[in-house]
Each structure stands twice: as C-alpha cells, then as structure tokens.
Scaffold this active site. Structure first.
Site, PDB file in Angstrom:
ATOM      1  N   TYR A   6       0.707  -1.393   0.100  1.00 31.69           N
ATOM      2  CA  TYR A   6      -0.173   0.023   0.039  1.00 31.69           C
ATOM      3  C   TYR A   6       0.941   1.251  -0.102  1.00 31.69           C
ATOM      4  O   TYR A   6       0.503   2.301  -0.367  1.00 31.69           O
ATOM      5  CB  TYR A   6      -0.931  -0.128   1.288  1.00 31.69           C
ATOM      6  CG  TYR A   6      -2.201  -0.582   1.114  1.00 31.69           C
ATOM      7  CD1 TYR A   6      -2.350  -1.976   0.629  1.00 31.69           C
ATOM      8  CD2 TYR A   6      -3.446   0.174   1.448  1.00 31.69           C
ATOM      9  CE1 TYR A   6      -3.507  -2.647   0.535  1.00 31.69           C
ATOM     10  CE2 TYR A   6      -4.662  -0.742   1.211  1.00 31.69           C
ATOM     11  CZ  TYR A   6      -4.693  -1.912   0.928  1.00 31.69           C
ATOM     12  OH  TYR A   6      -5.980  -2.353   0.672  1.00 31.69           O
ATOM     13  N   ASP A  66      -6.319  -7.034   4.132  1.00 32.99           N
ATOM     14  CA  ASP A  66      -7.409  -6.483   3.357  1.00 32.99           C
ATOM     15  C   ASP A  66      -8.286  -7.506   2.940  1.00 32.99           C
ATOM     16  O   ASP A  66      -9.520  -7.691   3.086  1.00 32.99           O
ATOM     17  CB  ASP A  66      -6.777  -5.597   2.156  1.00 32.99           C
ATOM     18  CG  ASP A  66      -8.092  -4.909   1.815  1.00 32.99           C
ATOM     19  OD1 ASP A  66      -8.887  -4.424   2.397  1.00 32.99           O
ATOM     20  OD2 ASP A  66      -8.152  -4.847   0.362  1.00 32.99           O
ATOM     21  N   LYS A 116       3.083 -15.288   1.871  1.00 31.55           N
ATOM     22  CA  LYS A 116       3.235 -15.983   0.520  1.00 31.55           C
ATOM     23  C   LYS A 116       4.906 -16.341   0.420  1.00 31.55           C
ATOM     24  O   LYS A 116       5.405 -15.809  -0.685  1.00 31.55           O
ATOM     25  CB  LYS A 116       2.709 -15.215  -0.652  1.00 31.55           C
ATOM     26  CG  LYS A 116       2.693 -15.786  -1.997  1.00 31.55           C
ATOM     27  CD  LYS A 116       1.513 -16.803  -2.008  1.00 31.55           C
ATOM     28  CE  LYS A 116       1.482 -17.563  -3.347  1.00 31.55           C
ATOM     29  NZ  LYS A 116       0.617 -18.521  -3.322  1.00 31.55           N
ATOM     30  N   ASP A 166      -3.026 -18.249   0.236  1.00 33.19           N
ATOM     31  CA  ASP A 166      -4.168 -18.665  -0.832  1.00 33.19           C
ATOM     32  C   ASP A 166      -4.915 -20.001   0.165  1.00 33.19           C
ATOM     33  O   ASP A 166      -6.107 -20.060   0.069  1.00 33.19           O
ATOM     34  CB  ASP A 166      -3.585 -19.256  -2.037  1.00 33.19           C
ATOM     35  CG  ASP A 166      -2.037 -20.138  -1.895  1.00 33.19           C
ATOM     36  OD1 ASP A 166      -1.644 -20.062  -1.009  1.00 33.19           O
ATOM     37  OD2 ASP A 166      -1.816 -20.807  -2.864  1.00 33.19           O
ATOM     38  N   ASP A 214     -12.129  -9.135   4.790  1.00 39.90           N
ATOM     39  CA  ASP A 214     -13.314  -9.109   4.081  1.00 39.90           C
ATOM     40  C   ASP A 214     -13.784 -10.770   3.989  1.00 39.90           C
ATOM     41  O   ASP A 214     -15.147 -10.939   4.171  1.00 39.90           O
ATOM     42  CB  ASP A 214     -13.212  -8.989   2.516  1.00 39.90           C
ATOM     43  CG  ASP A 214     -13.563  -7.372   2.580  1.00 39.90           C
ATOM     44  OD1 ASP A 214     -13.221  -6.668   3.379  1.00 39.90           O
ATOM     45  OD2 ASP A 214     -13.931  -6.885   1.329  1.00 39.90           O
TER      46      ASP A 214
HETATM   47  C1  IPM Z   1     -10.392  -1.309   4.133  1.00 40.56           C
HETATM   48  C2  IPM Z   1     -10.704  -0.628   2.875  1.00 40.56           C
HETATM   49  C3  IPM Z   1      -9.330   0.385   2.407  1.00 40.56           C
HETATM   50  C4  IPM Z   1      -8.315  -0.475   2.418  1.00 40.56           C
HETATM   51  C5  IPM Z   1      -9.687   1.111   1.263  1.00 40.56           C
HETATM   52  C6  IPM Z   1     -10.907   1.762   1.249  1.00 40.56           C
HETATM   53  C7  IPM Z   1      -8.555   2.090   1.138  1.00 40.56           C
HETATM   54  O1  IPM Z   1     -10.790  -1.311   1.733  1.00 40.56           O
HETATM   55  O2  IPM Z   1     -10.250  -0.368   5.245  1.00 40.56           O
HETATM   56  O3  IPM Z   1     -10.307  -2.341   4.344  1.00 40.56           O
HETATM   57  O4  IPM Z   1      -8.058  -1.283   1.401  1.00 40.56           O
HETATM   58  O5  IPM Z   1      -7.441  -0.874   3.520  1.00 40.56           O
HETATM   59 MN    MN Z   2     -10.903  -3.541   2.543  1.00 38.56          MN
END
Ligand code: IPM
Ligand code: MN
Length: 352
Positions: free
Chosen positions: A140, A242, A186, A218, A246
């Site tokens: 990032y 990240d 990885k 993975d 999710d």
């Molecule tokens: C998160 C979001 C952010 C990230 C984006 C919106 C910059 O997806 O907080 O997970 O990738 O960190």
């Molecule tokens: Mn995110």
C-alpha cells in the site's frame, strides 16, 4: 474524562455514528464519567466544505484526543476525482499520519445471527478469531509506485521493525485468548514474505508460551471458509489482511456487524468495517451495530475498560436475541427495524 473526535463522514456514516454517540452518552450517565465528543469533517463531506478530503485541522484534532471514531467515507459524488483526491487516499493518509500500524478485525459469530451467514450453521457456530492486519506498510505504501502508458508497478516492502511491532501485538493478544497465532504470507513465492516469516519466528522467541504456525495466503483464504474455528489470532501484511478480513467478515453474515480498531503507539481510530452505503444513506435503514461494537473496542483498547466493552457487547447480544433486525441481517419475511430503533433498544439494554 475521555476526549473523542468523531468523524461521521459520508453516506450512512452520520447515522451510524449518531447511534454510537447515543451509546457513549448512556455509558457516561450510567458510570458517571465524562465524555467529550468533538465532531470534524472528513471525506466527501470535508471535500465539499474545504476542497480537501482530510484537512490539517481534522488531522490535528485527531492527534489531540484519546480516540477517534470514524463512520464511513466516499460515495458516487467523489468517485471520479483524481487518485490523490479520492476518499481512499484520505483514509490511507490518516492511518499513516496517526501511525496506526495495526488493524484489528474480529470475526465473531453471534449465535442469534447464525442463519444470516451464507455458510452452514455448523461451520460458523463458535467462530471467534481476530485478524491483525499490518496497516501502514507493505504494498500500500511501498516505493516505487506508478504507471505509464505501457506498464504499472507497486512495491511490497517490509522493514524489520514494521513486522516486529505487529507480531508483538498479535502474540500479546493471543496470550489473552486461546494462545495461538497464525502468520499468513506468501513465502513460497515472495522474498518479502520470507523476510516477514523470519522476523515473526524471531519475535516468537519472546512468546514461547504462544503457539505459532504459518500458512500461505491462498490456503488461508480457503481454510477461513472451510473451517473458521481453527483460527485464534491471524497476523498478516497490509494487502493480504485487506482481502482476508473481508472473507472473514462474511462468516458472520453481515458486514454491518463488524467493528475494527486501528492502533498505533500514540493514537487509535475505531470504525465499522462496512463502507458508506450510499444506496441506503439518509433512510434510517443502516445497521449501527458495527459502529457501536467499535465503541466497545475503544473502551477495551484505548481506555483499558474491558468491563465496559463486555457491557456493550452484551447489550448488542440481548437486542439481537430479542429479535430486532435491521434489513441487512433480516431473513426473508422478518420484520425490520430502523437505525434509530436499533440504537434505542441497545441503549435501553445498556441501562438494564
Ligand atoms: C479497508 C478498505 C481500504 C483498504 C480502502 C478503502 C482504502 O478496503 O479498510 O479495508 O484497502 O484498506
Ligand atoms: Mn478492505
């Protein structure tokens, strides 16, 4: 006294932050401590006012408080701005400027919501793990980065100290939990991951009572959906974290339930994992639970009050057990309640 900066932001941000503020006010009444909440613009709301997503004034306020509570940022109105003016850029800047190197995202299944998950109840029941995502390094932020007409490039780089400090936090957290850390990388392909793994193994020498294992990212993505109960503390880099957080989020059924804490040595910021949901903004439909649960994390991590954190979590659980559902966590045919009704019920359960 607790000094909190609230940055409601865009979309449903102001509605869910209002819910969290109501909870904080109730706690202050109940326990007799003073909470001072100062509101500042951020994201699109700030852009419309000042031509900047994150002003120096908001940043300065964040540096001078005990904790920051953030709603959500972004929306269609600001989507076509150049890269460096996008809300995402402001979010990355606030993380970097406040030194919030550790992002904690718990994946905990509420029994009352077991059927809201897209996975089988038997798979998700009892899931309780937390992802420690490195937040101010890795791909990032790595240089060089850019693109031209023929190629695009980014750099994944980790310094030893960056890996060490997040690994330490993860090991310390494991000590208070089930005593297991899974480091995800990885290392079979990326040198930066082999380096990450070496540092984690080194730091582990100070935490011999904690069990450490490693998994490739993975495989980890697959294992989280196959058998989420195997995890206790996951520690991983920025990009992998990240994506994995999710995936982990969906175990619990709704992103509307999930809080997060971003912490550094001096500052801390708490926010729901979900976005600004412009499609339902201003309709009193959003689920305030993720933001209210973020306040629980604030009391635990910034204020050293795990007792109050548990109180908030119990009020949420009692409200869910009583059958209240916002639209995002309702099953077909269920009656749904508004943001404010959900908030009021949680506040009421807090005083009980
Ligand atoms: C998160 C979001 C952010 C990230 C984006 C919106 C910059 O997806 O907080 O997970 O990738 O960190
Ligand atoms: Mn995110």
């Amino acid at each position: 006294m607790y000094k909190i900066v609230s940055i409601p932001g865009d979309g449903i941000g102001p509605e869910v932050v209002a819910g969290a503020v109501a909870v904080m006010q109730q706690l202050s009444k109940k326990h007799g401590f003073e909470i001072q909440i100062e509101e500042h613009p951020f994201g699109g709301a700030s852009y419309d006012l000042h031509g900047e997503m994150l002003t120096e004034a908001t940043l300065e306020a964040c540096r001078n408080c005990d904790a920051v509570l953030l709603g959500a940022v972004g929306g269609p109105k600001w989507e076509n701005l150049p890269h460096e003016h996008k809300p995402e850029a402001a979010l990355l800047k606030i993380r970097k400027e406040l030194g919030l190197f550790a992002n904690l995202r718990p994946a905990k299944v509420y029994d009352a919501l077991i059927d809201a998950s897209s996975l089988k109840a038997d798979v998700v029941r009892g899931t309780d793990f937390v992802v420690f995502r490195e937040l101010t390094g890795g791909i990032y932020f790595g240089q060089p980065r850019g693109f031209d007409a023929t190629k695009g490039w980014n750099t994944m780089v980790y310094e030893g100290y960056e890996v060490e400090r997040i690994a330490r936090l993860a090991f310390e957290a494991a000590r208070q939990r089930k005593g297991r850390v899974m480091s995800i990388d990885k290392a079979n392909v990326l040198e930066v991951s082999q380096f990450w793994r070496n540092v984690v193994i080194e730091v582990h020498k100070d935490f011999a009572d904690v069990e450490l294992s490693h998994m490739y990212v993975d495989n980890a993505a697959m294992q989280i959906v196959r058998n989420p109960k195997q995890f206790d503390v996951i520690v991983t880099g920025n990009l992998f974290g990240d994506i994995l957080s999710d995936i982990a989020g969906m175990i619990t059924g709704s992103l509307g339930m999930l809080p997060s804490a971003s912490i550094g040595t001096k500052h801390a910021l708490y926010e729901p994992i979900h976005g600004s949901a412009p499609d339902i903004a201003g309709q009193n439909k959003a689920n305030p639970i993720a933001t209210i649960a973020s306040v629980a994390m604030m009391f635990e991590h910034s204020f050293g009050r795990p007792d109050i954190a548990r109180e908030i979590e119990q009020a949420i659980e009692a409200t869910l057990a009583a059958g209240l559902r916002t639209a995002d966590i309702a099953n077909p045919g269920d009656a749904t309640v508004s943001t404010t009704a959900m908030t009021e019920a949680i506040v009421k359960n807090l005083s009980a």
